[in-house]
Design a protein around this motif. Structure first.
Motif, PDB file in Angstrom:
ATOM      1  N   ALA A 119      -2.284  22.376  -8.423  1.00 46.09           N
ATOM      2  CA  ALA A 119      -3.236  21.403  -7.881  1.00 46.09           C
ATOM      3  C   ALA A 119      -4.451  22.088  -7.270  1.00 46.09           C
ATOM      4  O   ALA A 119      -5.580  21.574  -7.360  1.00 46.09           O
ATOM      5  CB  ALA A 119      -2.544  20.522  -6.838  1.00 46.09           C
ATOM      6  N   VAL A 120      -4.243  23.257  -6.655  1.00 41.79           N
ATOM      7  CA  VAL A 120      -5.356  24.002  -6.055  1.00 41.79           C
ATOM      8  C   VAL A 120      -6.381  24.371  -7.121  1.00 41.79           C
ATOM      9  O   VAL A 120      -7.594  24.188  -6.934  1.00 41.79           O
ATOM     10  CB  VAL A 120      -4.825  25.266  -5.338  1.00 41.79           C
ATOM     11  CG1 VAL A 120      -5.969  26.231  -5.015  1.00 41.79           C
ATOM     12  CG2 VAL A 120      -4.081  24.876  -4.065  1.00 41.79           C
ATOM     13  N   TYR A 121      -5.911  24.866  -8.257  1.00 42.31           N
ATOM     14  CA  TYR A 121      -6.853  25.302  -9.296  1.00 42.31           C
ATOM     15  C   TYR A 121      -7.458  24.110 -10.042  1.00 42.31           C
ATOM     16  O   TYR A 121      -8.616  24.185 -10.483  1.00 42.31           O
ATOM     17  CB  TYR A 121      -6.156  26.286 -10.242  1.00 42.31           C
ATOM     18  CG  TYR A 121      -5.839  27.578  -9.534  1.00 42.31           C
ATOM     19  CD1 TYR A 121      -6.851  28.475  -9.197  1.00 42.31           C
ATOM     20  CD2 TYR A 121      -4.544  27.879  -9.127  1.00 42.31           C
ATOM     21  CE1 TYR A 121      -6.584  29.642  -8.507  1.00 42.31           C
ATOM     22  CE2 TYR A 121      -4.263  29.037  -8.431  1.00 42.31           C
ATOM     23  CZ  TYR A 121      -5.285  29.910  -8.119  1.00 42.31           C
ATOM     24  OH  TYR A 121      -5.031  31.058  -7.418  1.00 42.31           O
ATOM     25  N   GLU A 122      -6.733  23.037 -10.163  1.00 40.58           N
ATOM     26  CA  GLU A 122      -7.324  21.842 -10.762  1.00 40.58           C
ATOM     27  C   GLU A 122      -8.396  21.272  -9.834  1.00 40.58           C
ATOM     28  O   GLU A 122      -9.424  20.777 -10.295  1.00 40.58           O
ATOM     29  CB  GLU A 122      -6.244  20.813 -11.065  1.00 40.58           C
ATOM     30  CG  GLU A 122      -5.351  21.229 -12.227  1.00 40.58           C
ATOM     31  CD  GLU A 122      -4.399  20.126 -12.662  1.00 40.58           C
ATOM     32  OE1 GLU A 122      -4.628  18.959 -12.307  1.00 40.58           O
ATOM     33  OE2 GLU A 122      -3.418  20.447 -13.366  1.00 40.58           O
ATOM     34  N   ALA A 123      -8.170  21.360  -8.507  1.00 39.25           N
ATOM     35  CA  ALA A 123      -9.177  20.899  -7.550  1.00 39.25           C
ATOM     36  C   ALA A 123     -10.452  21.732  -7.648  1.00 39.25           C
ATOM     37  O   ALA A 123     -11.552  21.243  -7.360  1.00 39.25           O
ATOM     38  CB  ALA A 123      -8.609  20.958  -6.134  1.00 39.25           C
ATOM     39  N   ALA A 124     -10.312  22.991  -8.055  1.00 37.40           N
ATOM     40  CA  ALA A 124     -11.482  23.859  -8.204  1.00 37.40           C
ATOM     41  C   ALA A 124     -12.338  23.458  -9.396  1.00 37.40           C
ATOM     42  O   ALA A 124     -13.536  23.777  -9.451  1.00 37.40           O
ATOM     43  CB  ALA A 124     -11.032  25.307  -8.370  1.00 37.40           C
ATOM     44  N   GLY A 125     -11.738  22.747 -10.362  1.00 37.89           N
ATOM     45  CA  GLY A 125     -12.471  22.342 -11.549  1.00 37.89           C
ATOM     46  C   GLY A 125     -11.925  22.927 -12.831  1.00 37.89           C
ATOM     47  O   GLY A 125     -12.492  22.708 -13.907  1.00 37.89           O
ATOM     48  N   PHE A 126     -10.816  23.662 -12.750  1.00 38.82           N
ATOM     49  CA  PHE A 126     -10.194  24.185 -13.959  1.00 38.82           C
ATOM     50  C   PHE A 126      -9.471  23.065 -14.698  1.00 38.82           C
ATOM     51  O   PHE A 126      -8.943  22.132 -14.078  1.00 38.82           O
ATOM     52  CB  PHE A 126      -9.183  25.281 -13.616  1.00 38.82           C
ATOM     53  CG  PHE A 126      -9.800  26.568 -13.135  1.00 38.82           C
ATOM     54  CD1 PHE A 126     -10.477  27.401 -13.998  1.00 38.82           C
ATOM     55  CD2 PHE A 126      -9.690  26.943 -11.792  1.00 38.82           C
ATOM     56  CE1 PHE A 126     -11.047  28.587 -13.553  1.00 38.82           C
ATOM     57  CE2 PHE A 126     -10.252  28.118 -11.337  1.00 38.82           C
ATOM     58  CZ  PHE A 126     -10.934  28.948 -12.217  1.00 38.82           C
ATOM     59  N   SER A 127      -9.428  23.172 -16.015  1.00 35.85           N
ATOM     60  CA  SER A 127      -8.613  22.258 -16.809  1.00 35.85           C
ATOM     61  C   SER A 127      -7.146  22.550 -16.531  1.00 35.85           C
ATOM     62  O   SER A 127      -6.812  23.624 -16.002  1.00 35.85           O
ATOM     63  CB  SER A 127      -8.914  22.447 -18.296  1.00 35.85           C
ATOM     64  OG  SER A 127      -8.414  23.712 -18.737  1.00 35.85           O
TER      65      SER A 127
END
Length: 223
Positions: A119-127
């Motif tokens: 969730a942290v990396y998806e929040a950053a904008g990663f797919s």
């Protein structure tokens, strides 16, 4: 302690203590029963098998990891905090490094952590696919950096168990390694630094590499 007065939480908590002291190779139902003043058969009643006990102990430790609020601190601070927490966990419990070489680790605590990590990396904008890759890169970085601590803990146990013989073998191996390093200029220049000690690294090595890794991930974000 009679079987009906034991709980699984007691057994798993004591297993973590035994693993911290003796490593994965030191965990067995007899030693665990001795610590709990109970028969080894009582352990099997609650945890089924040694492999299952290792999974339960692993997941209990994983359950203690913090889940930073990404909305409050931002993705990068949350990612750095989770990576540092993983590294501290692996260095505090070096047997976990052994677990990943010999077991498939899973459980509620690990799932809770891994879900938040993604969730942290998806929040950053990663797919979702990129988030998988980013989380895996950070996880393996933390695990790899803890390998030295795991090796040092293993050697310390061996020296404590085997005494002077194990200590002499380590000393001889280090002397031979230093002799080989003398033939290589960059290694030779580091022989008198703390980084030349067994399983050692320069101060703040983990933090330096983590920031470099997060810098690289940040550059992969869509603009």
């Amino acid at each position: 302690m009679p079987r009906d007065t034991l709980t699984r939480d007691q057994i798993v908590g004591t297993a973590v203590e035994l693993l911290d002291a003796e490593g994965l190779e030191g965990l067995n139902m007899r030693a665990l029963g001795k610590r709990l003043d109970s028969a080894a058969t009582a352990m099997y009643w609650h945890v089924k098998s040694k492999d299952n006990l290792v999974l339960l102990a692993t997941d209990q430790v994983w359950s203690g990891l913090a889940l930073p609020d990404v909305d409050a601190v931002g993705w990068r601070a949350a990612a750095a905090a989770m990576a540092a927490d993983l590294y501290r966990m692996f260095t505090r419990h070096p047997w976990l490094v052994q677990v990943f070489a010999a077991h498939i680790a899973y459980g509620e605590g690990k799932a809770r952590h891994d879900d938040h990590h993604l969730a942290v990396y998806e929040a950053a904008g990663f797919s979702p696919e990129q988030a998988d890759q980013a989380a895996a890169a950070v996880f393996t970085y933390a695990l790899g950096n803890a390998a030295g601590s795991a090796a040092a803990a293993s050697h310390a146990r061996r020296i404590a168990k085997d005494g002077a013989g194990a200590e002499e073998r380590l000393r001889d191996a280090m002397a031979e390694a230093r002799e080989i390093a003398m033939g290589y200029p960059h290694l030779r220049a580091r022989l008198e630094t703390p980084a030349a000690d067994y399983a050692a690294a320069p101060e703040s090595t983990f933090e330096f590499g983590l920031q470099a890794l997060l810098d690289g991930l940040e550059r992969q974000l869509p603009r």
